[in-house]
Design a protein around this motif. Sequence first.
Motif, mmCIF file in Angstrom:
data_model
loop_
_atom_site.group_PDB
_atom_site.id
_atom_site.type_symbol
_atom_site.label_atom_id
_atom_site.label_comp_id
_atom_site.label_asym_id
_atom_site.label_seq_id
_atom_site.Cartn_x
_atom_site.Cartn_y
_atom_site.Cartn_z
ATOM 1 N N GLY A 1 0.563 -0.819 -0.108
ATOM 2 C CA GLY A 1 -0.095 0.264 0.010
ATOM 3 C C GLY A 1 1.058 1.470 -0.269
ATOM 4 O O GLY A 1 0.019 2.337 0.354
ATOM 5 N N LYS A 2 2.250 1.300 -0.908
ATOM 6 C CA LYS A 2 2.721 2.300 -0.180
ATOM 7 C C LYS A 2 2.515 3.950 -0.945
ATOM 8 O O LYS A 2 2.241 4.548 -0.896
ATOM 9 C CB LYS A 2 4.333 2.602 -0.739
ATOM 10 C CG LYS A 2 5.014 0.565 -0.171
ATOM 11 C CD LYS A 2 6.470 0.354 -0.829
ATOM 12 C CE LYS A 2 6.659 -0.156 -1.560
ATOM 13 N NZ LYS A 2 6.275 -1.801 -1.437
ATOM 14 N N SER A 3 2.027 2.854 -2.525
ATOM 15 C CA SER A 3 2.005 4.201 -2.800
ATOM 16 C C SER A 3 0.644 4.878 -2.918
ATOM 17 O O SER A 3 0.085 5.346 -3.477
ATOM 18 C CB SER A 3 1.108 3.938 -4.958
ATOM 19 O OG SER A 3 2.769 3.154 -5.020
ATOM 20 N N THR A 4 -0.432 4.061 -2.250
ATOM 21 C CA THR A 4 -2.323 4.644 -2.226
ATOM 22 C C THR A 4 -1.091 5.768 -1.032
ATOM 23 O O THR A 4 -1.984 6.789 -0.948
ATOM 24 C CB THR A 4 -2.965 3.466 -1.344
ATOM 25 O OG1 THR A 4 -3.377 2.209 -2.337
ATOM 26 C CG2 THR A 4 -4.204 3.601 -0.639
ATOM 27 N N ARG A 5 -0.663 4.970 0.448
ATOM 28 C CA ARG A 5 -0.234 6.226 1.388
ATOM 29 C C ARG A 5 0.044 7.500 0.504
ATOM 30 O O ARG A 5 0.054 8.298 1.228
ATOM 31 C CB ARG A 5 0.167 5.314 2.073
ATOM 32 C CG ARG A 5 0.283 3.942 2.573
ATOM 33 C CD ARG A 5 -1.626 4.797 3.161
ATOM 34 N NE ARG A 5 -1.537 3.369 4.796
ATOM 35 C CZ ARG A 5 -3.653 3.529 5.261
ATOM 36 N NH1 ARG A 5 -3.908 4.216 5.129
ATOM 37 N NH2 ARG A 5 -3.507 2.156 5.637
ATOM 38 N N SER A 6 0.752 7.250 0.138
ATOM 39 C CA SER A 6 1.607 8.757 -0.580
ATOM 40 C C SER A 6 1.359 9.473 -1.311
ATOM 41 O O SER A 6 0.806 10.507 -1.549
ATOM 42 C CB SER A 6 3.205 7.897 -1.498
ATOM 43 O OG SER A 6 3.698 7.391 -1.350
ATOM 44 N N LYS A 7 -0.392 8.801 -2.064
ATOM 45 C CA LYS A 7 -1.064 9.494 -2.785
ATOM 46 C C LYS A 7 -2.033 10.445 -1.933
ATOM 47 O O LYS A 7 -2.709 11.311 -1.819
ATOM 48 C CB LYS A 7 -2.137 8.666 -3.094
ATOM 49 C CG LYS A 7 -1.123 8.317 -4.252
ATOM 50 C CD LYS A 7 -2.040 7.126 -5.380
ATOM 51 C CE LYS A 7 -1.910 7.369 -6.518
ATOM 52 N NZ LYS A 7 -2.220 5.988 -7.222
ATOM 53 N N GLU A 8 -2.095 9.721 -0.867
ATOM 54 C CA GLU A 8 -3.166 10.077 0.239
ATOM 55 C C GLU A 8 -2.682 11.246 1.041
ATOM 56 O O GLU A 8 -2.743 12.393 1.339
ATOM 57 C CB GLU A 8 -3.143 9.526 1.676
ATOM 58 C CG GLU A 8 -4.396 8.274 1.355
ATOM 59 C CD GLU A 8 -4.345 6.866 2.482
ATOM 60 O OE1 GLU A 8 -3.684 7.178 3.389
ATOM 61 O OE2 GLU A 8 -5.360 6.303 2.682
ATOM 62 N N LEU A 9 -0.692 11.201 1.618
ATOM 63 C CA LEU A 9 -0.282 12.146 2.049
ATOM 64 C C LEU A 9 0.241 13.545 0.975
ATOM 65 O O LEU A 9 -0.316 14.603 1.689
ATOM 66 C CB LEU A 9 0.857 11.606 2.656
ATOM 67 C CG LEU A 9 1.630 10.532 3.451
ATOM 68 C CD1 LEU A 9 2.783 9.798 3.616
ATOM 69 C CD2 LEU A 9 0.903 11.493 4.680
ATOM 70 N N TYR A 10 0.017 13.057 -0.323
ATOM 71 C CA TYR A 10 -0.110 13.979 -1.128
ATOM 72 C C TYR A 10 -0.736 15.238 -1.146
ATOM 73 O O TYR A 10 -0.543 16.100 -1.114
ATOM 74 C CB TYR A 10 0.101 13.955 -2.806
ATOM 75 C CG TYR A 10 0.047 14.135 -4.054
ATOM 76 C CD1 TYR A 10 1.603 14.857 -4.290
ATOM 77 C CD2 TYR A 10 -0.574 15.388 -4.428
ATOM 78 C CE1 TYR A 10 1.570 16.088 -5.377
ATOM 79 C CE2 TYR A 10 -0.570 15.908 -5.474
ATOM 80 C CZ TYR A 10 1.148 16.438 -5.792
ATOM 81 O OH TYR A 10 0.910 17.021 -6.884
#
Length: 292
Positions: A11-20
């Motif tokens: 889920g790294k990319s999902t979390r990255s988008k949430e942070l973005y």
Amino acid sequence: LIVISGLPSSGKSTRSKELYNFFLQNRKKVYLVSENEAVPKAGFHKNDYFADSQKEKIVRSELKSEVLRLLNKKDVVILDAGNYIKGYRYELFCATKATRGNQCTIFCGIQEKRAWELNQQRCDVESMTKSEILNNSCVPYTKEIFSALCMRYEEPHGNCRWDSPLFVVFPEDKLNFDGIHSALFESKPLPPNQSTQNPPLTVSNYLFELDRLTQDIIADILAARKLGIFGPVSVKGSETKVEIPAHYNAIQMNRLRRQFLNYSKNHHATTSTLDRVPQLFVQFLNSNCNKQ
């Protein structure tokens, strides 16, 4: 800098988008540096890339260069990649210290079995659109590559300064946005140490300029003597006047100059800037001449 880390399909990319999106909503300028985009951009197929250590080194180097280019005190940089090598995370930590900024690590925790199940839900390359192919997020890992990445993954630990502060988030958890924001913008940045600071000049340039400046000062003293001036002499770059006893000749002065150069060669990293050299050299001359 926010370093994302975790097993494949955690889920790294999902979390990255949430942070973005979170930092955009908080009126921060945000940069998302993604391994999923860097790999196809470099011309590598996802599984072929992870099977070749040389290809990995190329993309890791490009990712790090991009992060270094974007790092500053005000903006947020999110590095969305596996970041499974602790030495690589340490290099990023040093880079952040050099900018006097802050860094935190997001560890996407997940059981390996659950991660493999999520990986199998990803679509095949043949069914992907052209735009999706430019981002590897939906490309599944082969079983061999998945197992290899899990085996060599070096999990981040909060007691390591380069992984701290560490935020652990599992698939069912919500990100601690307030804690992450506080870690980046409300904590006092660690001061850069000597290993994270670039010297203002290379050693060779420093020594060349040092030699030139000290030669000029000796030349000024000798020129003043030709004019009959044997008292204190003003030299460029020094607030203190140089006072050389009348019995000192050019050979003796140059002997002291060489002593100063030899000392500086071993301690040049502690000399803040070259513009202080004239003042330091004048003080050195005055101190040593008065001893003899």
